[in-house]
Design a protein around this motif. Structure first.
Motif, PDB file in Angstrom:
ATOM      1  N   VAL A  34       0.843  -1.199   0.000  1.00 36.41           N
ATOM      2  CA  VAL A  34       0.000   0.000   0.000  1.00 36.41           C
ATOM      3  C   VAL A  34       0.877   1.247   0.000  1.00 36.41           C
ATOM      4  N   ALA A  35       1.968   1.223   0.748  1.00 36.17           N
ATOM      5  CA  ALA A  35       2.858   2.386   0.788  1.00 36.17           C
ATOM      6  C   ALA A  35       3.517   2.639  -0.571  1.00 36.17           C
ATOM      7  N   SER A  36       3.773   1.550  -1.333  1.00 35.93           N
ATOM      8  CA  SER A  36       4.386   1.733  -2.653  1.00 35.93           C
ATOM      9  C   SER A  36       3.343   2.014  -3.734  1.00 35.93           C
ATOM     10  N   GLY A  37       2.065   1.987  -3.399  1.00 38.38           N
ATOM     11  CA  GLY A  37       1.016   2.334  -4.364  1.00 38.38           C
ATOM     12  C   GLY A  37       0.441   1.139  -5.096  1.00 38.38           C
ATOM     13  N   LYS A  38       0.792  -0.049  -4.688  1.00 30.48           N
ATOM     14  CA  LYS A  38       0.241  -1.241  -5.341  1.00 30.48           C
ATOM     15  C   LYS A  38      -1.074  -1.616  -4.675  1.00 30.48           C
ATOM     16  N   ASN A  39      -2.005  -1.999  -5.524  1.00 31.42           N
ATOM     17  CA  ASN A  39      -3.212  -2.647  -5.021  1.00 31.42           C
ATOM     18  C   ASN A  39      -3.764  -3.529  -6.129  1.00 31.42           C
ATOM     19  N   ILE A  40      -4.790  -4.262  -5.853  1.00 31.19           N
ATOM     20  CA  ILE A  40      -5.300  -5.252  -6.804  1.00 31.19           C
ATOM     21  C   ILE A  40      -5.838  -4.565  -8.064  1.00 31.19           C
ATOM     22  N   LEU A  41      -6.521  -3.449  -7.894  1.00 33.10           N
ATOM     23  CA  LEU A  41      -7.114  -2.779  -9.051  1.00 33.10           C
ATOM     24  C   LEU A  41      -6.055  -2.261 -10.017  1.00 33.10           C
ATOM     25  N   THR A  42      -5.011  -1.650  -9.493  1.00 36.85           N
ATOM     26  CA  THR A  42      -3.976  -1.122 -10.392  1.00 36.85           C
ATOM     27  C   THR A  42      -3.204  -2.254 -11.059  1.00 36.85           C
ATOM     28  N   GLU A  43      -2.891  -3.305 -10.324  1.00 36.47           N
ATOM     29  CA  GLU A  43      -2.184  -4.447 -10.910  1.00 36.47           C
ATOM     30  C   GLU A  43      -3.024  -5.104 -11.999  1.00 36.47           C
ATOM     31  N   ARG A  44      -4.308  -5.232 -11.772  1.00 37.19           N
ATOM     32  CA  ARG A  44      -5.198  -5.835 -12.768  1.00 37.19           C
ATOM     33  C   ARG A  44      -5.307  -4.958 -14.010  1.00 37.19           C
ATOM     34  N   ALA A  45      -5.417  -3.644 -13.799  1.00 40.26           N
ATOM     35  CA  ALA A  45      -5.500  -2.729 -14.939  1.00 40.26           C
ATOM     36  C   ALA A  45      -4.219  -2.781 -15.776  1.00 40.26           C
ATOM     37  N   LYS A  46      -3.054  -2.873 -15.115  1.00 41.18           N
ATOM     38  CA  LYS A  46      -1.788  -2.993 -15.845  1.00 41.18           C
ATOM     39  C   LYS A  46      -1.760  -4.278 -16.664  1.00 41.18           C
ATOM     40  N   TRP A  47      -2.208  -5.354 -16.074  1.00 48.16           N
ATOM     41  CA  TRP A  47      -2.200  -6.643 -16.779  1.00 48.16           C
ATOM     42  C   TRP A  47      -3.110  -6.587 -18.012  1.00 48.16           C
ATOM     43  N   TYR A  48      -4.325  -6.012 -17.847  1.00 43.00           N
ATOM     44  CA  TYR A  48      -5.239  -5.892 -18.987  1.00 43.00           C
ATOM     45  C   TYR A  48      -4.625  -5.031 -20.089  1.00 43.00           C
ATOM     46  N   ASN A  49      -3.961  -3.943 -19.720  1.00 43.67           N
ATOM     47  CA  ASN A  49      -3.327  -3.080 -20.728  1.00 43.67           C
ATOM     48  C   ASN A  49      -2.228  -3.829 -21.470  1.00 43.67           C
ATOM     49  N   GLU A  50      -1.442  -4.642 -20.739  1.00 42.32           N
ATOM     50  CA  GLU A  50      -0.394  -5.439 -21.395  1.00 42.32           C
ATOM     51  C   GLU A  50      -1.003  -6.449 -22.365  1.00 42.32           C
ATOM     52  N   VAL A  51      -2.067  -7.106 -21.955  1.00 50.24           N
ATOM     53  CA  VAL A  51      -2.720  -8.104 -22.819  1.00 50.24           C
ATOM     54  C   VAL A  51      -3.289  -7.417 -24.058  1.00 50.24           C
ATOM     55  N   LYS A  52      -3.922  -6.254 -23.891  1.00 49.79           N
ATOM     56  CA  LYS A  52      -4.479  -5.528 -25.029  1.00 49.79           C
ATOM     57  C   LYS A  52      -3.377  -5.074 -25.982  1.00 49.79           C
ATOM     58  N   GLU A  53      -2.258  -4.638 -25.420  1.00 52.97           N
ATOM     59  CA  GLU A  53      -1.136  -4.189 -26.262  1.00 52.97           C
ATOM     60  C   GLU A  53      -0.570  -5.362 -27.060  1.00 52.97           C
ATOM     61  N   LYS A  54      -0.412  -6.526 -26.420  1.00 49.97           N
ATOM     62  CA  LYS A  54       0.079  -7.707 -27.140  1.00 49.97           C
ATOM     63  C   LYS A  54      -0.890  -8.102 -28.252  1.00 49.97           C
ATOM     64  N   ALA A  55      -2.179  -8.084 -27.944  1.00 48.23           N
ATOM     65  CA  ALA A  55      -3.173  -8.442 -28.957  1.00 48.23           C
ATOM     66  C   ALA A  55      -3.144  -7.457 -30.120  1.00 48.23           C
ATOM     67  N   ARG A  56      -2.957  -6.168 -29.853  1.00 46.15           N
ATOM     68  CA  ARG A  56      -2.914  -5.158 -30.910  1.00 46.15           C
ATOM     69  C   ARG A  56      -1.686  -5.369 -31.807  1.00 46.15           C
ATOM     70  N   LYS A  57      -0.535  -5.692 -31.178  1.00 46.82           N
ATOM     71  CA  LYS A  57       0.682  -5.927 -31.975  1.00 46.82           C
ATOM     72  C   LYS A  57       0.526  -7.177 -32.841  1.00 46.82           C
ATOM     73  N   GLU A  58      -0.028  -8.229 -32.281  1.00 51.81           N
ATOM     74  CA  GLU A  58      -0.237  -9.454 -33.068  1.00 51.81           C
ATOM     75  C   GLU A  58      -1.180  -9.205 -34.234  1.00 51.81           C
ATOM     76  N   LYS A  59      -2.214  -8.418 -33.998  1.00 51.07           N
ATOM     77  CA  LYS A  59      -3.174  -8.105 -35.066  1.00 51.07           C
ATOM     78  C   LYS A  59      -2.489  -7.298 -36.168  1.00 51.07           C
ATOM     79  N   GLU A  60      -1.649  -6.346 -35.807  1.00 60.42           N
ATOM     80  CA  GLU A  60      -0.918  -5.548 -36.802  1.00 60.42           C
ATOM     81  C   GLU A  60       0.033  -6.429 -37.604  1.00 60.42           C
ATOM     82  N   GLN A  61       0.701  -7.382 -36.934  1.00 63.06           N
ATOM     83  CA  GLN A  61       1.610  -8.285 -37.638  1.00 63.06           C
ATOM     84  C   GLN A  61       0.841  -9.170 -38.619  1.00 63.06           C
ATOM     85  N   GLN A  62      -0.297  -9.662 -38.203  1.00 59.04           N
ATOM     86  CA  GLN A  62      -1.097 -10.504 -39.100  1.00 59.04           C
ATOM     87  C   GLN A  62      -1.593  -9.692 -40.296  1.00 59.04           C
ATOM     88  N   GLU A  63      -1.986  -8.454 -40.073  1.00 56.42           N
ATOM     89  CA  GLU A  63      -2.431  -7.604 -41.182  1.00 56.42           C
ATOM     90  C   GLU A  63      -1.278  -7.311 -42.140  1.00 56.42           C
TER      91      GLU A  63
END
Length: 158
Positions: free
Chosen positions: A122-151
């Motif tokens: 908590v002192a370093s600013g980590k919590n479940i919501l922020t960690e989950r949001a970071k993970w979703y952003n990473e997954v979306k970014e990977k999916a976007r790059k894969e889609k661009e490569q396939q195109e």
């Protein structure tokens, strides 16, 4: 009226129980009085069968350690090969209590450690919501790059 019926049934029940114990004990052999002049080959067996007392427990290596741990005997060498079953039951109960105390201590230490880790996060600013949001952003970014490569691959083929 109900009370008289119940008392009659209870009286019959106790008479039945007494009768059943008599019937059970009728078939048991009655021990003969042994004299010192007549020594049968299995007199030791008859004597041990008719001894009144607590049954004995054959002690294993773990049981010896338990008996020494609960301070029933000073060392493992002094533990006899057979001990009364009540002694083993008491020793096992004491061991269960010691183990429960140990488990409680580990649980309290675990709770303390988890609280400290949580406060540090908590002192370093980590919590479940922020960690989950970071993970979703990473997954979306990977999916976007894969889609661009396939195109890009599909446009090169055409």
């Amino acid at each position: 009226m109900l009370c008289t019926k119940l008392t009659r049934q209870l009286k019959l029940l106790s008479v039945r129980q007494i009768h059943s114990t008599f019937v059970k004990n009728e078939s048991k052999p009655v021990p003969e009085k042994s004299t010192t002049t007549q020594a049968a080959p299995n007199t030791a067996q008859q004597i041990t069968e008719n001894v009144i007392g607590s049954p004995l427990h054959i002690v294993s290596n773990i049981d010896k350690r338990i008996l020494v741990w609960v301070k029933r005997y000073p060392s493992m060498e002094e533990v006899p090969p057979k001990v009364p079953i009540e002694t083993m039951l008491r020793a096992h109960s004491k061991i269960r209590i010691h183990i429960c105390y140990g488990i409680m201590a580990f649980a309290i230490i675990g709770f303390y450690v988890s609280v400290k880790i949580g406060k540090r996060d908590v002192a370093s600013g980590k919590n479940i919501l922020t960690e989950r949001a970071k993970w979703y952003n990473e997954v979306k970014e990977k999916a976007r790059k894969e889609k661009e490569q396939q195109e890009a691959v599909s446009t090169e083929k055409v």
